[in-house]
Motif scaffolding. Sequence first.
Motif, PDB file in Angstrom:
ATOM      1  N   SER A 273     -26.033  36.706 -14.227  1.00  0.00           N
ATOM      2  CA  SER A 273     -25.891  36.042 -12.930  1.00  0.00           C
ATOM      3  C   SER A 273     -26.125  34.530 -12.995  1.00  0.00           C
ATOM      4  O   SER A 273     -25.401  33.762 -12.339  1.00  0.00           O
ATOM      5  N   PRO A 274     -27.120  34.023 -13.752  1.00  0.00           N
ATOM      6  CA  PRO A 274     -27.275  32.562 -13.829  1.00  0.00           C
ATOM      7  C   PRO A 274     -26.041  31.856 -14.372  1.00  0.00           C
ATOM      8  O   PRO A 274     -25.672  30.772 -13.898  1.00  0.00           O
ATOM      9  N   SER A 275     -25.376  32.472 -15.354  1.00  0.00           N
ATOM     10  CA  SER A 275     -24.166  31.863 -15.911  1.00  0.00           C
ATOM     11  C   SER A 275     -23.039  31.873 -14.895  1.00  0.00           C
ATOM     12  O   SER A 275     -22.263  30.919 -14.802  1.00  0.00           O
ATOM     13  N   GLY A 458     -28.612  31.609  -6.187  1.00  0.00           N
ATOM     14  CA  GLY A 458     -27.746  32.669  -6.684  1.00  0.00           C
ATOM     15  C   GLY A 458     -28.083  33.188  -8.057  1.00  0.00           C
ATOM     16  O   GLY A 458     -27.337  33.982  -8.632  1.00  0.00           O
ATOM     17  N   LEU A 459     -29.227  32.776  -8.625  1.00  0.00           N
ATOM     18  CA  LEU A 459     -29.574  33.237  -9.975  1.00  0.00           C
ATOM     19  C   LEU A 459     -30.010  34.696  -9.988  1.00  0.00           C
ATOM     20  O   LEU A 459     -29.771  35.411 -10.962  1.00  0.00           O
ATOM     21  N   THR A 460     -30.673  35.137  -8.935  1.00  0.00           N
ATOM     22  CA  THR A 460     -31.230  36.490  -8.919  1.00  0.00           C
ATOM     23  C   THR A 460     -30.767  37.298  -7.715  1.00  0.00           C
ATOM     24  O   THR A 460     -31.330  38.348  -7.432  1.00  0.00           O
ATOM     25  N   THR A 465     -24.457  34.715  -5.744  1.00  0.00           N
ATOM     26  CA  THR A 465     -23.984  34.308  -7.059  1.00  0.00           C
ATOM     27  C   THR A 465     -22.553  33.779  -7.017  1.00  0.00           C
ATOM     28  O   THR A 465     -22.262  32.672  -7.491  1.00  0.00           O
ATOM     29  N   GLU A 466     -21.640  34.565  -6.430  1.00  0.00           N
ATOM     30  CA  GLU A 466     -20.247  34.131  -6.411  1.00  0.00           C
ATOM     31  C   GLU A 466     -20.025  32.988  -5.434  1.00  0.00           C
ATOM     32  O   GLU A 466     -19.179  32.118  -5.666  1.00  0.00           O
ATOM     33  N   PHE A 467     -20.782  32.979  -4.311  1.00  0.00           N
ATOM     34  CA  PHE A 467     -20.678  31.850  -3.391  1.00  0.00           C
ATOM     35  C   PHE A 467     -21.061  30.552  -4.104  1.00  0.00           C
ATOM     36  O   PHE A 467     -20.421  29.513  -3.927  1.00  0.00           O
ATOM     37  N   ALA A 468     -22.134  30.620  -4.899  1.00  0.00           N
ATOM     38  CA  ALA A 468     -22.583  29.425  -5.616  1.00  0.00           C
ATOM     39  C   ALA A 468     -21.547  28.991  -6.638  1.00  0.00           C
ATOM     40  O   ALA A 468     -21.269  27.794  -6.799  1.00  0.00           O
ATOM     41  N   LYS A 471     -18.697  27.465  -4.842  1.00  0.00           N
ATOM     42  CA  LYS A 471     -19.100  26.381  -3.933  1.00  0.00           C
ATOM     43  C   LYS A 471     -18.533  26.588  -2.526  1.00  0.00           C
ATOM     44  O   LYS A 471     -18.051  25.644  -1.871  1.00  0.00           O
ATOM     45  N   ASP A 472     -18.607  27.838  -2.076  1.00  0.00           N
ATOM     46  CA  ASP A 472     -18.081  28.221  -0.770  1.00  0.00           C
ATOM     47  C   ASP A 472     -19.197  28.074   0.268  1.00  0.00           C
ATOM     48  O   ASP A 472     -19.962  28.998   0.527  1.00  0.00           O
ATOM     49  N   ARG A 473     -19.286  26.892   0.874  1.00  0.00           N
ATOM     50  CA  ARG A 473     -20.376  26.607   1.809  1.00  0.00           C
ATOM     51  C   ARG A 473     -20.288  27.458   3.064  1.00  0.00           C
ATOM     52  O   ARG A 473     -21.307  27.941   3.575  1.00  0.00           O
ATOM     53  N   ALA A 474     -19.088  27.642   3.579  1.00  0.00           N
ATOM     54  CA  ALA A 474     -18.943  28.425   4.808  1.00  0.00           C
ATOM     55  C   ALA A 474     -19.392  29.868   4.583  1.00  0.00           C
ATOM     56  O   ALA A 474     -20.080  30.454   5.432  1.00  0.00           O
TER      57      ALA A 474
END
Length: 600
Positions: A273-275, A458-460, A465-468, A471-474
């Motif tokens: 997930s961190p990657s 989004g690391l854990t 995770t996928e939003f980060a 870069k989907d702010r909404a």
Amino acid sequence: MTLGPMPDARTVDDPPPPDGATGTGRRVPLAPVASVSAGTALIGLHAWQYGSWLIDDAAITFAYARSFAEGLGSVVQPGAEPVEGFSNPSWLLLLVLGRVVGLFDHGTLFGVPDYVLYPKLLALLCCAGILTACHRAARRVLSRPWLVPLVVGALLAAIPSFVIWSFSGLENALYALILVGLAVLLFRAVLDGRLLTPRVAVAAGVLAALAALTRPEGLIYAGAYPLVVLGNLSRATVRRSVWHVLVSTAAFGVPVGGYLAWRLVRFGQVLASPSVAKGQDLPTLHDLARPGELVNYLGAPAALLVMAVLGIALARAPWWRGGLYALLVPLSLAVTAYAVLEGDWMRQFRFATPVWALGALAATLATAEVWRRARTRNRAWLTAGLVAVLLPSSAGFAHAAERFRGDPNISACYVADRFGRVFNGYADILGLDDASLLLPDLGGTAMTSDLRLVDMAGLTHDGFTEFARDKDRAAQRDYVYGVLEPTFIHVREPWSSGTGIGLDPRLAEHYHPVHFDIYQHGPHGDWVRKEAVRTPELLAEVRDHAHRTTTWIEQRAGVNPLRDCGPTLRRGQTTPSEPAPDRPGRAPLPEDAFPEAFSE
């Protein structure tokens, strides 16, 4: 396509190869022990200047180590969804073993909290291992090999980037040890004519696998053995070379492939997930220029001198030129890995640790060779050059170390106090048995918090995770306010504007401000969901608690950022490691201290 004569083709004035012995003299066994010990002590002395500081990201692995040791599996805290929120399984394993045997996350050792002492002692042992490997390399080519670990230790001790991150609680020291071990294995194998043997091929593959299981970019070192074999390729050895490269690849692929298979079965994804959250992209031309940052940090004159010494050593073709090439292959891969990795917000070049360790070894051996072959006058020039470039570099390093001691990257202990223990206190005052907390700083919080944690980075937390990554702010805002609806929210820059969570009007609509940072513009601070507060008196009590404890914690963090945070880190703790002093007669906070709405 060989890169120089093998050991049996030495010239008469080259030094004999047998492990540091000359003539009939016997090597003094205490010399290498004393040299490695002295070099390790120099590194440890520099590390001691950073006190109990541990980076907060390290405490994420600490939390997972606790969960594995308690039989909970890959969860950051009890009751959380299984997420591979770590990317350093080999380091995690050492922490789990430490906890199982009572050396980690239990209390104090020799009066020092074991969550500080144990990872720092592991780092010190790894540094000793690095210098021991350096001595093994030097034994093969120098008559006084004990000087090499002393010099390498002094060089590494002088580099704040190496020391800071090796003793940060992260896996850096272990990673550097593995890669130096791989480089020395290849170095000695080339010189001894054992490169094309099953033992070396398997060992190289296993070490590369350990590197990949210590850092995600460690996958690149699967190419170390094949590249060294390619550099020593000849027509007579093509078939043997191909066979041994396949053997090494298999030795790499079995453990790494097994771990990837476990990840796919357990989590349904190829990367941790961190990657995924960090969104590693293909490198651009701008990224490929990033090693220039390390040149600037080292100092351009010092970097030029190192390259010049390496060039002279290779050009003069010592009998061990092939071995020097074998050292430069992992070093080149380390520089490449640094270039292609996503930029890191933390100071002091967190991802450069193996570059410093491998570079110090290669530069020291090359300098020794140039010195040995130089005449007296040239030795004087070489000495003058070393002094001329090392003095300004040393001054720059001293300044960097002083700045970091005064203002280090975010501390796990600060986070454990500020977000773990403080928010536990909020929940206790409000009488909440099942509360959640959304925040970006998770490590120390996970060690002390009794709340359900939602990792904004989004690391854990799979939901982020996928939003980060995208870069989907909404989507992040809608997920927070429409799905999660956490009991508490902490926002600060750059996460507030970076995600838009702190600027969303739903924050002021559904949450009361509890504590905010008067030094930042906007809604930076602690918020509680309105429906979780039963009476205005409870809200006033929570705000009073925040004003007293949070202000004190932040003041103490500025005065002593290198401190520990108490003898133990336990879930449910509500008292900061240094309780705020009573202030009788303190004026109550004015009502207008808490703005109820913010706008874009």
